[in-house]
Design a protein around this motif. Structure first.
Motif, PDB file in Angstrom:
ATOM      1  N   VAL A  31       0.970  -1.100  -0.052  1.00 35.47           N
ATOM      2  CA  VAL A  31      -0.102  -0.053   0.002  1.00 35.47           C
ATOM      3  C   VAL A  31       0.876   1.221   0.011  1.00 35.47           C
ATOM      4  CG1 VAL A  31      -1.752   1.211   1.283  1.00 35.47           C
ATOM      5  CG2 VAL A  31      -1.803  -1.227   1.261  1.00 35.47           C
ATOM      6  N   VAL A  32       0.968   2.071  -1.035  1.00 37.26           N
ATOM      7  CA  VAL A  32       1.613   3.084  -1.284  1.00 37.26           C
ATOM      8  C   VAL A  32       1.091   4.442  -0.730  1.00 37.26           C
ATOM      9  CG1 VAL A  32       3.241   4.441  -2.539  1.00 37.26           C
ATOM     10  CG2 VAL A  32       3.047   2.129  -2.998  1.00 37.26           C
ATOM     11  N   TRP A  33       1.743   4.947   0.372  1.00 37.94           N
ATOM     12  CA  TRP A  33       0.944   6.151   1.000  1.00 37.94           C
ATOM     13  C   TRP A  33       1.713   7.296   0.041  1.00 37.94           C
ATOM     14  CZ3 TRP A  33       2.790  10.410   3.805  1.00 37.94           C
ATOM     15  CH2 TRP A  33       1.649  11.346   4.216  1.00 37.94           C
ATOM     16  N   THR A  34       0.879   8.210  -0.533  1.00 34.32           N
ATOM     17  CA  THR A  34       1.570   9.045  -1.310  1.00 34.32           C
ATOM     18  C   THR A  34       1.264  10.678  -0.615  1.00 34.32           C
ATOM     19  OG1 THR A  34      -0.564   9.501  -2.505  1.00 34.32           O
ATOM     20  CG2 THR A  34       0.966   7.941  -3.635  1.00 34.32           C
ATOM     21  N   GLY A  35       0.284  10.743   0.485  1.00 35.17           N
ATOM     22  CA  GLY A  35       0.111  11.985   0.976  1.00 35.17           C
ATOM     23  C   GLY A  35      -1.093  12.526   0.159  1.00 35.17           C
ATOM     24  N   LEU A  36      -1.613  12.083  -0.728  1.00 42.01           N
ATOM     25  CA  LEU A  36      -2.650  12.612  -1.586  1.00 42.01           C
ATOM     26  C   LEU A  36      -4.021  11.678  -1.109  1.00 42.01           C
ATOM     27  CD1 LEU A  36      -0.768  13.290  -4.882  1.00 42.01           C
ATOM     28  CD2 LEU A  36      -1.356  14.866  -3.044  1.00 42.01           C
ATOM     29  N   PRO A  37      -5.065  12.248  -1.390  1.00 42.42           N
ATOM     30  CA  PRO A  37      -6.151  11.473  -1.247  1.00 42.42           C
ATOM     31  C   PRO A  37      -6.549  10.712  -2.439  1.00 42.42           C
ATOM     32  CG  PRO A  37      -6.759  13.828  -1.487  1.00 42.42           C
ATOM     33  CD  PRO A  37      -5.408  13.898  -1.321  1.00 42.42           C
ATOM     34  N   THR A  38      -7.226   9.492  -2.224  1.00 43.06           N
ATOM     35  CA  THR A  38      -7.539   8.619  -3.404  1.00 43.06           C
ATOM     36  C   THR A  38      -8.689   9.157  -4.064  1.00 43.06           C
ATOM     37  OG1 THR A  38      -6.404   6.642  -2.307  1.00 43.06           O
ATOM     38  CG2 THR A  38      -8.133   6.258  -4.099  1.00 43.06           C
ATOM     39  N   PRO A  39      -8.628   9.573  -5.277  1.00 43.06           N
ATOM     40  CA  PRO A  39      -9.835  10.380  -5.930  1.00 43.06           C
ATOM     41  C   PRO A  39     -10.943   9.417  -5.947  1.00 43.06           C
ATOM     42  CG  PRO A  39      -7.845  10.400  -7.528  1.00 43.06           C
ATOM     43  CD  PRO A  39      -7.495   9.668  -6.300  1.00 43.06           C
ATOM     44  N   PRO A  40     -12.245   9.826  -5.822  1.00 43.06           N
ATOM     45  CA  PRO A  40     -13.370   8.947  -5.829  1.00 43.06           C
ATOM     46  C   PRO A  40     -13.509   8.144  -7.078  1.00 43.06           C
ATOM     47  CG  PRO A  40     -13.958  11.172  -5.030  1.00 43.06           C
ATOM     48  CD  PRO A  40     -12.579  11.418  -5.580  1.00 43.06           C
ATOM     49  N   GLY A  41     -13.678   6.853  -6.785  1.00 45.95           N
ATOM     50  CA  GLY A  41     -13.948   5.950  -8.139  1.00 45.95           C
ATOM     51  C   GLY A  41     -12.552   5.329  -8.759  1.00 45.95           C
ATOM     52  N   ALA A  42     -11.501   5.859  -8.052  1.00 46.33           N
ATOM     53  CA  ALA A  42     -10.071   5.597  -8.271  1.00 46.33           C
ATOM     54  C   ALA A  42      -9.983   4.202  -7.816  1.00 46.33           C
ATOM     55  CB  ALA A  42      -9.187   6.382  -7.791  1.00 46.33           C
ATOM     56  N   GLY A  43     -10.600   3.570  -6.817  1.00 47.62           N
ATOM     57  CA  GLY A  43     -10.283   2.355  -6.280  1.00 47.62           C
ATOM     58  C   GLY A  43      -9.298   2.061  -5.133  1.00 47.62           C
ATOM     59  N   GLN A  44      -8.447   1.320  -5.252  1.00 41.59           N
ATOM     60  CA  GLN A  44      -7.248   1.066  -4.118  1.00 41.59           C
ATOM     61  C   GLN A  44      -6.413   2.080  -4.244  1.00 41.59           C
ATOM     62  OE1 GLN A  44      -8.131  -1.054  -1.565  1.00 41.59           O
ATOM     63  NE2 GLN A  44      -9.956  -1.235  -2.353  1.00 41.59           N
TER      64      GLN A  44
END
Length: 141
Positions: A31-44
């Motif tokens: 699980v790569v934490w990028t510090g950015l929110p995962t966009p809606p619909g982008a999945g995991q």
């Protein structure tokens, strides 16, 4: 590597061999934490990250695409990968009592002797250590 215009009759003198191509290291199955929110619909969140020459080159499917050319392929077994770009804390240079101590090493028993009847806390120069004497603080009614 050559220097244009050097040499005779249009030939270029060699300044030395070209450096070898730097191949990426690819970290995957994480699980790569990028510090950015995962966009809606982008999945995991992304599960791969590629680094080349000390810099992040790609994240997610773009990083997986570099796996075939990777110098290192590291399977993180589903763990968490949190890349960091710099250390966000500082160490003040030799503050506190240990600057006065022999060899720069503080002995917490000094707090006991200096203030046996009141609570005292002293931070270490690196702010990672806190020395306290055993006198408990008085309760505020």
């Amino acid at each position: 590597m050559t220097e244009p215009g050097a040499g005779a009759a249009g030939q270029e003198d060699r300044l030395g061999p070209d450096p070898p191509a730097i191949r990426p290291s690819v970290f995957r199955d994480a699980v790569v934490w990028t510090g950015l929110p995962t966009p809606p619909g982008a999945g995991q969140p992304p599960t791969a990250l590629a680094v080349r020459d000390g810099r992040i080159e790609a994240v997610g499917t773009a990083a997986e695409a570099l796996a075939g050319a990777a110098d290192e392929l590291l399977d993180l077994g589903g763990g968490l990968l949190m890349p960091t770009f710099g250390d966000g804390h500082c160490h003040p240079d030799r503050g506190g009592f240990e600057a006065l101590a022999p060899g720069g090493l503080f002995d917490a028993r000094w707090l006991d002797a200096a203030a046996p009847d009141r609570p005292v806390a002293q931070r270490a120069w690196d702010y990672h250590t806190l020395w306290c004497n055993p006198t408990p603080p008085a309760r505020v009614p």
